[in-house]
Design a protein around this motif. Structure first.
Motif, PDB file in Angstrom:
ATOM      1  N   ASN B 107      14.938  10.248   4.115  1.00  0.00           N
ATOM      2  CA  ASN B 107      15.044  11.658   4.470  1.00  0.00           C
ATOM      3  C   ASN B 107      15.793  12.411   3.371  1.00  0.00           C
ATOM      4  OD1 ASN B 107      15.791  14.163   5.734  1.00  0.00           O
ATOM      5  ND2 ASN B 107      15.111  13.224   7.645  1.00  0.00           N
ATOM      6  N   VAL B 108      15.086  13.308   2.691  1.00  0.00           N
ATOM      7  CA  VAL B 108      15.669  14.105   1.606  1.00  0.00           C
ATOM      8  C   VAL B 108      15.436  15.577   1.946  1.00  0.00           C
ATOM      9  CG1 VAL B 108      15.550  14.657  -0.854  1.00  0.00           C
ATOM     10  CG2 VAL B 108      15.236  12.289  -0.100  1.00  0.00           C
ATOM     11  N   ASP B 109      16.523  16.338   2.043  1.00  0.00           N
ATOM     12  CA  ASP B 109      16.424  17.765   2.381  1.00  0.00           C
ATOM     13  C   ASP B 109      15.603  17.978   3.651  1.00  0.00           C
ATOM     14  OD1 ASP B 109      17.879  18.266   0.123  1.00  0.00           O
ATOM     15  OD2 ASP B 109      16.128  18.647  -1.130  1.00  0.00           O
ATOM     16  N   ASN B 110      15.882  17.135   4.645  1.00  0.00           N
ATOM     17  CA  ASN B 110      15.255  17.289   5.955  1.00  0.00           C
ATOM     18  C   ASN B 110      13.749  17.018   5.972  1.00  0.00           C
ATOM     19  OD1 ASN B 110      16.110  17.597   8.536  1.00  0.00           O
ATOM     20  ND2 ASN B 110      15.594  19.781   8.634  1.00  0.00           N
ATOM     21  N   LYS B 111      13.292  16.223   4.993  1.00  0.00           N
ATOM     22  CA  LYS B 111      11.871  15.867   4.922  1.00  0.00           C
ATOM     23  C   LYS B 111      11.778  14.381   4.586  1.00  0.00           C
ATOM     24  CE  LYS B 111       8.043  16.849   2.118  1.00  0.00           C
ATOM     25  NZ  LYS B 111       7.735  17.019   0.721  1.00  0.00           N
ATOM     26  N   TRP B 112      10.825  13.675   5.177  1.00  0.00           N
ATOM     27  CA  TRP B 112      10.671  12.256   4.879  1.00  0.00           C
ATOM     28  C   TRP B 112       9.752  12.089   3.674  1.00  0.00           C
ATOM     29  CZ3 TRP B 112      13.513   8.392   6.893  1.00  0.00           C
ATOM     30  CH2 TRP B 112      14.316   8.722   8.007  1.00  0.00           C
ATOM     31  N   ILE B 113      10.305  11.497   2.627  1.00  0.00           N
ATOM     32  CA  ILE B 113       9.491  11.244   1.436  1.00  0.00           C
ATOM     33  C   ILE B 113       9.431   9.729   1.179  1.00  0.00           C
ATOM     34  CG2 ILE B 113       9.898  13.493   0.370  1.00  0.00           C
ATOM     35  CD1 ILE B 113      11.721  10.631  -1.107  1.00  0.00           C
ATOM     36  N   CYS B 114       8.504   9.364   0.315  1.00  0.00           N
ATOM     37  CA  CYS B 114       8.263   7.949   0.026  1.00  0.00           C
ATOM     38  C   CYS B 114       8.967   7.583  -1.276  1.00  0.00           C
ATOM     39  CB  CYS B 114       6.762   7.723  -0.093  1.00  0.00           C
ATOM     40  SG  CYS B 114       6.346   6.016  -0.486  1.00  0.00           S
ATOM     41  N   THR B 115      10.031   6.795  -1.190  1.00  0.00           N
ATOM     42  CA  THR B 115      10.749   6.407  -2.411  1.00  0.00           C
ATOM     43  C   THR B 115      10.141   5.166  -3.050  1.00  0.00           C
ATOM     44  OG1 THR B 115      12.323   5.003  -1.227  1.00  0.00           O
ATOM     45  CG2 THR B 115      12.919   7.330  -1.494  1.00  0.00           C
ATOM     46  N   ASN B 116       9.515   4.331  -2.233  1.00  0.00           N
ATOM     47  CA  ASN B 116       8.975   3.071  -2.749  1.00  0.00           C
ATOM     48  C   ASN B 116       7.654   2.766  -2.080  1.00  0.00           C
ATOM     49  OD1 ASN B 116      12.142   2.831  -2.798  1.00  0.00           O
ATOM     50  ND2 ASN B 116      11.399   1.454  -4.371  1.00  0.00           N
ATOM     51  N   ASP B 117       6.688   2.336  -2.883  1.00  0.00           N
ATOM     52  CA  ASP B 117       5.311   2.129  -2.415  1.00  0.00           C
ATOM     53  C   ASP B 117       4.739   0.943  -3.187  1.00  0.00           C
ATOM     54  OD1 ASP B 117       2.580   2.294  -1.878  1.00  0.00           O
ATOM     55  OD2 ASP B 117       2.409   4.442  -2.312  1.00  0.00           O
ATOM     56  N   MET B 118       4.248  -0.042  -2.469  1.00  0.00           N
ATOM     57  CA  MET B 118       3.625  -1.210  -3.106  1.00  0.00           C
ATOM     58  C   MET B 118       2.284  -1.470  -2.450  1.00  0.00           C
ATOM     59  SD  MET B 118       6.835  -3.811  -3.084  1.00  0.00           S
ATOM     60  CE  MET B 118       8.199  -3.660  -4.228  1.00  0.00           C
ATOM     61  N   PHE B 119       1.269  -1.638  -3.280  1.00  0.00           N
ATOM     62  CA  PHE B 119      -0.085  -1.855  -2.774  1.00  0.00           C
ATOM     63  C   PHE B 119      -0.700  -3.087  -3.430  1.00  0.00           C
ATOM     64  CE2 PHE B 119      -4.631  -1.583  -3.438  1.00  0.00           C
ATOM     65  CZ  PHE B 119      -5.120  -1.269  -2.185  1.00  0.00           C
ATOM     66  N   ARG B 120      -1.371  -3.901  -2.632  1.00  0.00           N
ATOM     67  CA  ARG B 120      -2.130  -5.047  -3.145  1.00  0.00           C
ATOM     68  C   ARG B 120      -3.397  -5.231  -2.324  1.00  0.00           C
ATOM     69  NH1 ARG B 120      -0.876  -8.491  -7.711  1.00  0.00           N
ATOM     70  NH2 ARG B 120       1.335  -8.239  -8.093  1.00  0.00           N
ATOM     71  N   LEU B 121      -4.504  -5.481  -2.999  1.00  0.00           N
ATOM     72  CA  LEU B 121      -5.678  -5.988  -2.309  1.00  0.00           C
ATOM     73  C   LEU B 121      -5.377  -7.421  -1.869  1.00  0.00           C
ATOM     74  CD1 LEU B 121      -8.461  -4.672  -4.688  1.00  0.00           C
ATOM     75  CD2 LEU B 121      -8.021  -3.906  -2.354  1.00  0.00           C
ATOM     76  N   ALA B 122      -5.896  -7.796  -0.720  1.00  0.00           N
ATOM     77  CA  ALA B 122      -5.648  -9.135  -0.178  1.00  0.00           C
ATOM     78  C   ALA B 122      -6.730 -10.079  -0.674  1.00  0.00           C
ATOM     79  CB  ALA B 122      -5.623  -9.083   1.351  1.00  0.00           C
ATOM     80  N   LEU B 123      -6.478 -10.650  -1.831  1.00  0.00           N
ATOM     81  CA  LEU B 123      -7.461 -11.564  -2.416  1.00  0.00           C
ATOM     82  C   LEU B 123      -6.895 -12.969  -2.349  1.00  0.00           C
ATOM     83  CD1 LEU B 123      -8.310  -9.369  -5.519  1.00  0.00           C
ATOM     84  CD2 LEU B 123      -9.630  -9.599  -3.412  1.00  0.00           C
ATOM     85  N   HIS B 124      -7.321 -13.697  -1.364  1.00  0.00           N
ATOM     86  CA  HIS B 124      -6.846 -15.071  -1.211  1.00  0.00           C
ATOM     87  C   HIS B 124      -7.931 -16.035  -1.637  1.00  0.00           C
ATOM     88  CE1 HIS B 124      -3.099 -14.178   0.745  1.00  0.00           C
ATOM     89  NE2 HIS B 124      -3.712 -13.356   1.566  1.00  0.00           N
ATOM     90  N   ASN B 125      -7.488 -17.151  -2.140  1.00  0.00           N
ATOM     91  CA  ASN B 125      -8.420 -18.206  -2.503  1.00  0.00           C
ATOM     92  C   ASN B 125      -8.132 -19.400  -1.610  1.00  0.00           C
ATOM     93  OD1 ASN B 125      -9.876 -20.236  -3.587  1.00  0.00           O
ATOM     94  ND2 ASN B 125      -8.703 -20.392  -5.485  1.00  0.00           N
ATOM     95  N   PHE B 126      -8.988 -19.574  -0.602  1.00  0.00           N
ATOM     96  CA  PHE B 126      -8.740 -20.650   0.351  1.00  0.00           C
ATOM     97  C   PHE B 126      -9.453 -21.936  -0.031  1.00  0.00           C
ATOM     98  CE2 PHE B 126      -7.855 -16.937   3.080  1.00  0.00           C
ATOM     99  CZ  PHE B 126      -6.544 -17.251   3.369  1.00  0.00           C
ATOM    100  N   GLY B 127      -9.852 -22.052  -1.301  1.00  0.00           N
ATOM    101  CA  GLY B 127     -10.505 -23.269  -1.763  1.00  0.00           C
ATOM    102  C   GLY B 127      -9.570 -24.460  -1.667  1.00  0.00           C
ATOM    103  N   ALA B 128     -10.146 -25.644  -1.793  1.00  0.00           N
ATOM    104  CA  ALA B 128      -9.372 -26.882  -1.698  1.00  0.00           C
ATOM    105  C   ALA B 128      -8.331 -26.908  -2.817  1.00  0.00           C
ATOM    106  CB  ALA B 128     -10.304 -28.062  -1.807  1.00  0.00           C
TER     107      ALA B 128
END
Lengths: 128, 128
Positions: B107-128
């Motif tokens: 909360n900055v100046d009475n407004k909610w802002i995003c200080t930290n943002d992390m994004f990843r595609l979920a690419l899993h390799n379930f191979g043996a």
């Protein structure tokens, strides 16, 4: 040789330590949480050191092995470190499952502790 | 009727607003970031409002649609809200992909802002 930013060293060090302890003896994770810590495990919330450790130590598997696919770390405006982990785990003889976990780490009395912890199995339904 | 905790209302409100804007007109996300904000997108870091918006608006697709599978929210000791999202997205005519994203809201100046943002595609390799 450029060294990694300090928040990345802190986050990566925590992540390595956390899963090493989790996979070998998860009672030892107790040192990482305080009474102000929050855990959300598969959507269910636990508050404080005692409730968190009761949840972690009562998880219904004998052996578990985590492997990390990707991890990201950032410094926050309040001098914390936020870490997001994506990985796979194998519990007992179950099939391998994806998971995601996010930690917020704070320096308290010259030690990095985990104030916030969220865990979810990655169960997607890619059906039509 | 018990109302949801305030941090959950803040986090869920932010998440709904964020993906609504992202899917309809992502230039409007500019209001959510400040010069102190950090974005890590698929492992690559961007610091500050300008760099973050350049990254978001230059993503190479015309249309995108997010759907949320699960979201968790927690209050932090520094009066922030941490939110972890798991979902699926469809960009243009590509196949549906899983993703995970974590936000730290302050909360900055009475407004909610995003200080930290992390994004990843979920690419899993379930191979043996």
């Amino acid at each position: 040789m450029a060294s990694k930013p300090v928040w990345e060293q802190i986050g990566a060090g925590f992540v390595q330590h956390y899963y090493q302890q989790f996979d070998s003896d998860r009672t030892k994770l107790a040192d990482l949480y305080t009474d102000a810590s929050c855990l959300t495990w598969e959507g269910v919330g636990f508050q404080g050191h005692k409730a968190i450790m009761e949840k972690i130590t009562s998880l219904p598997f004998q052996s578990i092995q985590h492997s990390i696919t990707a991890q990201d770390h950032q410094p926050t405006p309040d001098s914390c470190v936020m870490s997001m982990v994506m990985g796979q785990l194998k519990a007992d003889t179950d099939q391998v499952m994806g998971f995601q976990q996010t930690f917020l780490l704070k320096n308290v009395d010259n030690k990095w502790i985990c104030t916030n912890d969220m865990f979810r199995l990655a169960l997607h339904n890619f059906g039509a």
